[in-house]
Design a protein around this motif. Sequence first.
Motif, short mmCIF file in Angstrom:
data_model
loop_
_atom_site.label_atom_id
_atom_site.label_comp_id
_atom_site.label_asym_id
_atom_site.label_seq_id
_atom_site.Cartn_x
_atom_site.Cartn_y
_atom_site.Cartn_z
N ASN A 331 0.84 -1.21 0.00
CA ASN A 331 0.00 0.00 0.00
C ASN A 331 0.87 1.26 0.00
N ALA A 332 0.25 2.40 -0.16
CA ALA A 332 0.99 3.66 -0.32
C ALA A 332 1.91 3.95 0.86
N LYS A 333 1.38 3.85 2.06
CA LYS A 333 2.18 4.16 3.25
C LYS A 333 3.36 3.21 3.38
N SER A 334 3.11 1.91 3.15
CA SER A 334 4.18 0.92 3.28
C SER A 334 5.27 1.14 2.22
N GLN A 335 4.88 1.51 1.01
CA GLN A 335 5.88 1.74 -0.02
C GLN A 335 6.78 2.92 0.32
N VAL A 336 6.22 3.95 0.92
CA VAL A 336 7.03 5.09 1.35
C VAL A 336 8.00 4.66 2.45
N GLU A 337 7.52 3.90 3.43
CA GLU A 337 8.37 3.46 4.52
C GLU A 337 9.47 2.52 4.03
N ALA A 338 9.15 1.63 3.10
CA ALA A 338 10.15 0.72 2.55
C ALA A 338 11.23 1.50 1.80
N PHE A 339 10.82 2.53 1.07
CA PHE A 339 11.77 3.37 0.35
C PHE A 339 12.71 4.07 1.33
N LYS A 340 12.18 4.62 2.38
CA LYS A 340 13.00 5.34 3.35
C LYS A 340 13.99 4.41 4.04
N LEU A 341 13.61 3.17 4.24
CA LEU A 341 14.49 2.24 4.93
C LEU A 341 15.57 1.66 4.03
N LYS A 342 15.17 1.19 2.82
CA LYS A 342 16.13 0.48 1.97
C LYS A 342 16.17 0.95 0.52
N GLY A 343 15.26 1.82 0.09
CA GLY A 343 15.37 2.39 -1.24
C GLY A 343 14.46 1.91 -2.34
N PRO A 344 13.66 0.82 -2.18
CA PRO A 344 12.78 0.41 -3.28
C PRO A 344 11.83 1.54 -3.68
N LEU A 345 11.81 1.89 -4.95
CA LEU A 345 11.07 3.05 -5.43
C LEU A 345 9.59 2.73 -5.62
N PRO A 346 8.70 3.50 -4.97
CA PRO A 346 7.26 3.21 -5.04
C PRO A 346 6.70 3.19 -6.45
N THR A 347 5.65 2.38 -6.61
CA THR A 347 4.87 2.37 -7.85
C THR A 347 3.43 2.77 -7.57
N ASN A 354 3.45 11.54 -2.25
CA ASN A 354 3.54 11.75 -0.81
C ASN A 354 4.69 12.71 -0.47
N GLU A 355 4.40 13.70 0.37
CA GLU A 355 5.42 14.70 0.72
C GLU A 355 6.59 14.08 1.46
N ALA A 356 6.30 13.07 2.28
CA ALA A 356 7.37 12.40 3.01
C ALA A 356 8.31 11.67 2.06
N PHE A 357 7.77 11.19 0.93
CA PHE A 357 8.60 10.55 -0.08
C PHE A 357 9.37 11.58 -0.89
N LEU A 358 8.66 12.56 -1.43
CA LEU A 358 9.31 13.55 -2.29
C LEU A 358 10.34 14.39 -1.54
N GLY A 359 10.12 14.61 -0.27
CA GLY A 359 11.03 15.43 0.51
C GLY A 359 12.09 14.65 1.24
N TYR A 360 12.12 13.33 1.03
CA TYR A 360 13.05 12.50 1.79
C TYR A 360 14.49 12.71 1.34
N THR A 361 15.39 12.87 2.30
CA THR A 361 16.82 12.93 2.02
C THR A 361 17.49 11.76 2.74
N ASN A 362 18.44 11.16 2.07
CA ASN A 362 19.11 9.98 2.60
C ASN A 362 20.39 10.39 3.31
N GLU A 363 20.37 10.25 4.62
CA GLU A 363 21.49 10.70 5.44
C GLU A 363 22.78 9.96 5.09
N TYR A 364 22.67 8.69 4.81
CA TYR A 364 23.87 7.91 4.51
C TYR A 364 24.56 8.43 3.24
#
Length: 429
Positions: A331-347, A354-364
């Motif tokens: 689902n939408a929320k899970s895809q955003v969380e998965a992206f933030k954790l390991k990078g799989p790009l949502p479909t 989602n603003e949390a997705f579009l605005g996400y910056t990867n600290e590493y």
Amino acid sequence: MSVTTRRTRLAAAALAAITAVSGLAACGNDDDKPAAGEKPAKLVVDTFGEMGYDDLVKQYEKDTGIKVELRKTAQLGEYRPKLVRYLATGKGAADVTALEEGILNEFKPNARNWADLSPLVTDHSKEYLPWKWELGKAPDGRLIGLPTDVGSLAVCYRKDLFQAAGLPTERDQVSALWPDWKGFHDAGLKYKQGSGGKAFIDSITAVSNGVLFQGNGDLFYDKEDNIIADTSPAVKNAWDTATSMADISAKASTWSPEWSGGFKQGTFAATFCPSWMLGIVSDNSGPANKGKWDVASVPGGGGNWGGSWLAVPAQSKYPKEAAKLAEYLTNAKSQVEAFKLKGPLPTNLEALKNEAFLGYTNEYFSNAPTGKIFGESVAKIQPIHLGPKHQAVKENALEPALRAFENGQADKAKAWEQFTKDAKTQGAF
């Protein structure tokens, strides 16, 4: 009888045995069936690589009281044979199984091996990239896979190593070094000169993947699933581009111990990064290299390497509950969380806005705006027809031939001859 018809009938005949075996096993003994309404104590999920589900399944356990076991396999080359065995024997498969784009078409003709998800989940057909949703359907029309991610391409590079070699380090300047593949090779030669002869890229097989998945024509198969590996202009272009970069390669084949260790050791300064690779790069590089990596654009402007679907094998004792878990993970929320954790790009279209997705910056990755970098490329992605044995041809024909050339075991002509011969064998179905 046309070549296509003959191939189709041969494919159906070859798969009939597996269908029969797995179909019988899926039916099973009535004593093995759970009682009506019985809640599973545990559901098993099979994945490869890093799909970002670790935290999501913990939340699912809290919400439902159902334990979820994640069975991870690092390499797709190890994952596929296990899945084939599970389906052939009718036992051992997880309740939810990830199907990567390179193997999806191989399993589609055997639709009886998979639960039809349409009656088990809400209709989500309008919620995903249209082409991604359609590719999750079997030839008989049943929905066998819910979309997870796509693999929008970029280049991950080591800023510290670039700086030491006298190359720019800011991502916009780095991207400007290679508007095309020649520019990428030129940058590699400059790096090699400035670093005292160190390798720039991990391997030429990585280069071939980058070029192949930019979608410049049919690859190993044409649209009718006739194998054309020896005549495909797109494959020849990938071959010529990759072999031209042997002089800047560390010869560390993807997934090998040398490759995994090379991230920490600085054996190479750049690698091709579909979005799902971000978690693998950070895991291999370790905490000590946090902030040393960054993300730049790929030569040629884009491409799509990878992406998956979640399916439910027919042998699952709890198909309804398994389908609900697959629905939750995609689902939408899970895809955003998965992206933030390991990078799989949502479909999922909502996730992509989602603003949390579009605005996400990867600290590493030096706080790279990975949500923006990868998110903006999604609209440019075009589906590539891969054919039923794409992964086998790539892993067992193309890549071994490239490695033979890269390691000096065969000249370019001999290696190409090896590839085209092996491609016909590996691509047959």
